[in-house]
Motif scaffolding. Structure first.
Motif, short mmCIF file in Angstrom:
data_model
loop_
_atom_site.label_atom_id
_atom_site.label_comp_id
_atom_site.label_asym_id
_atom_site.label_seq_id
_atom_site.Cartn_x
_atom_site.Cartn_y
_atom_site.Cartn_z
N ILE A 55 -13.92 9.69 22.23
CA ILE A 55 -14.08 9.47 20.78
C ILE A 55 -12.79 9.84 20.06
CG2 ILE A 55 -15.26 10.35 18.72
CD1 ILE A 55 -17.83 10.50 20.47
N ASP A 56 -12.17 10.94 20.44
CA ASP A 56 -10.90 11.35 19.83
C ASP A 56 -9.83 10.29 20.05
OD1 ASP A 56 -12.03 13.69 18.90
OD2 ASP A 56 -11.16 14.95 20.49
N ARG A 57 -9.73 9.77 21.30
CA ARG A 57 -8.73 8.74 21.58
C ARG A 57 -9.01 7.48 20.77
NH1 ARG A 57 -9.32 10.57 26.98
NH2 ARG A 57 -10.75 8.86 27.43
N LEU A 58 -10.28 7.08 20.70
CA LEU A 58 -10.63 5.88 19.95
C LEU A 58 -10.38 6.08 18.45
CD1 LEU A 58 -13.88 4.71 21.77
CD2 LEU A 58 -11.66 3.56 21.74
N SER A 59 -10.65 7.27 17.93
CA SER A 59 -10.38 7.56 16.52
C SER A 59 -8.89 7.45 16.23
CB SER A 59 -10.88 8.96 16.15
OG SER A 59 -12.28 9.01 16.21
N PHE A 60 -8.06 7.96 17.14
CA PHE A 60 -6.61 7.85 16.98
C PHE A 60 -6.20 6.38 16.98
CE2 PHE A 60 -2.40 7.50 18.99
CZ PHE A 60 -1.65 8.16 18.04
N CYS A 61 -6.74 5.60 17.91
CA CYS A 61 -6.42 4.16 17.98
C CYS A 61 -6.86 3.44 16.71
CB CYS A 61 -7.09 3.53 19.20
SG CYS A 61 -6.37 4.06 20.76
N LEU A 62 -7.99 3.81 16.17
CA LEU A 62 -8.48 3.20 14.93
C LEU A 62 -7.53 3.53 13.77
CD1 LEU A 62 -10.66 1.58 13.48
CD2 LEU A 62 -11.94 3.73 13.19
N ARG A 63 -7.05 4.77 13.72
CA ARG A 63 -6.10 5.14 12.66
C ARG A 63 -4.81 4.32 12.80
NH1 ARG A 63 -8.04 10.21 13.99
NH2 ARG A 63 -6.12 10.80 15.06
N LEU A 64 -4.35 4.12 14.02
CA LEU A 64 -3.15 3.31 14.24
C LEU A 64 -3.38 1.87 13.79
CD1 LEU A 64 -1.88 4.46 17.76
CD2 LEU A 64 -0.82 4.92 15.54
N ALA A 65 -4.51 1.32 14.13
CA ALA A 65 -4.83 -0.06 13.73
C ALA A 65 -4.91 -0.15 12.21
CB ALA A 65 -6.13 -0.52 14.37
N ASP A 66 -5.55 0.82 11.58
CA ASP A 66 -5.65 0.83 10.11
C ASP A 66 -4.28 0.92 9.47
OD1 ASP A 66 -8.41 0.61 10.15
OD2 ASP A 66 -8.76 2.76 9.84
N TYR A 67 -3.41 1.74 10.05
CA TYR A 67 -2.05 1.87 9.54
C TYR A 67 -1.33 0.53 9.59
CZ TYR A 67 2.89 3.18 9.42
OH TYR A 67 4.22 3.25 9.13
N ASP B 247 -1.08 -5.78 4.97
CA ASP B 247 -1.74 -6.15 3.72
C ASP B 247 -0.95 -5.71 2.49
OD1 ASP B 247 -3.77 -7.27 5.21
OD2 ASP B 247 -5.14 -5.57 4.96
N GLY B 248 -0.17 -4.67 2.63
CA GLY B 248 0.58 -4.14 1.50
C GLY B 248 1.87 -4.89 1.23
N GLY B 249 2.17 -5.90 2.02
CA GLY B 249 3.37 -6.69 1.80
C GLY B 249 4.63 -6.02 2.31
N LEU B 250 4.49 -4.90 2.98
CA LEU B 250 5.67 -4.22 3.53
C LEU B 250 6.07 -4.89 4.83
CD1 LEU B 250 4.53 -0.54 2.96
CD2 LEU B 250 6.14 -1.84 1.58
N THR B 251 7.34 -4.86 5.13
CA THR B 251 7.80 -5.39 6.41
C THR B 251 7.28 -4.46 7.50
OG1 THR B 251 9.79 -6.22 5.35
CG2 THR B 251 9.83 -6.03 7.76
N SER B 252 6.58 -5.05 8.44
CA SER B 252 5.98 -4.21 9.47
C SER B 252 7.03 -3.64 10.40
CB SER B 252 4.97 -5.02 10.29
OG SER B 252 5.63 -5.87 11.19
#
Length: 138
Positions: free
Chosen positions: A95-107, A113-118
């Motif tokens: 769960i901790d690893r998946l939560s970290f991966c979810l935060r990375l995906a959200d980032y 979405d914010g129009g910033l250069t990735s």
């Protein structure tokens, strides 16, 4: 019931049921006079337990050990509890690893979405300009 019927009721394949029997995860299944396995409700109850343990990520070897201990009775309750605690700890790590991966995906989504250069575009900019990435726009 036949192995096919047992497979249908449990959602497992006939090969999986045979494997469980072969490794001793389920007791030997009685056979009819014609040699075909004859699964009973008690065996299917054990298969159901195995499926629940697998659903929480318990490895087959640990399930086998747990069931062996359970067959010995309540004197093994503490040992079984330890197996369950170990499984729970492994779940929490996942769960901790998946939560970290979810935060990375959200980032990454926020950057897109914010129009910033990735970061990906920035990291690959020089590479694409030099033609290293065939078929990509610079």
């Amino acid at each position: 019931m036949t192995i096919g019927e047992a497979a249908e009721r449990t959602g497992l394949t006939a090969d999986t049921l045979r494997y469980y029997e072969k490794i001793g995860l389920i007791p030997p299944v009685p056979r009819k006079e014609n040699g075909l396995r004859d699964y009973g409700d008690e065996t299917l109850k054990i298969v159901g337990l195995i499926q629940r343990f697998k659903a929480i990520g318990m490895p087959l070897e640990t399930i086998q050990n747990y069931l062996r201990l359970a067959a010995l009775g309540s004197a093994t309750r503490n040992e079984r509890r330890e197996l369950l605690l170990e499984t729970r700890e492994n779940l929490m790590k996942k769960i901790d690893r998946l939560s970290f991966c979810l935060r990375l995906a959200d980032y990454q989504l926020e950057r897109c979405d914010g129009g910033l250069t990735s970061e990906t575009e920035l990291a690959l900019r020089g590479w694409a300009v030099n033609g290293a990435l065939a078929g990509t726009a610079a």
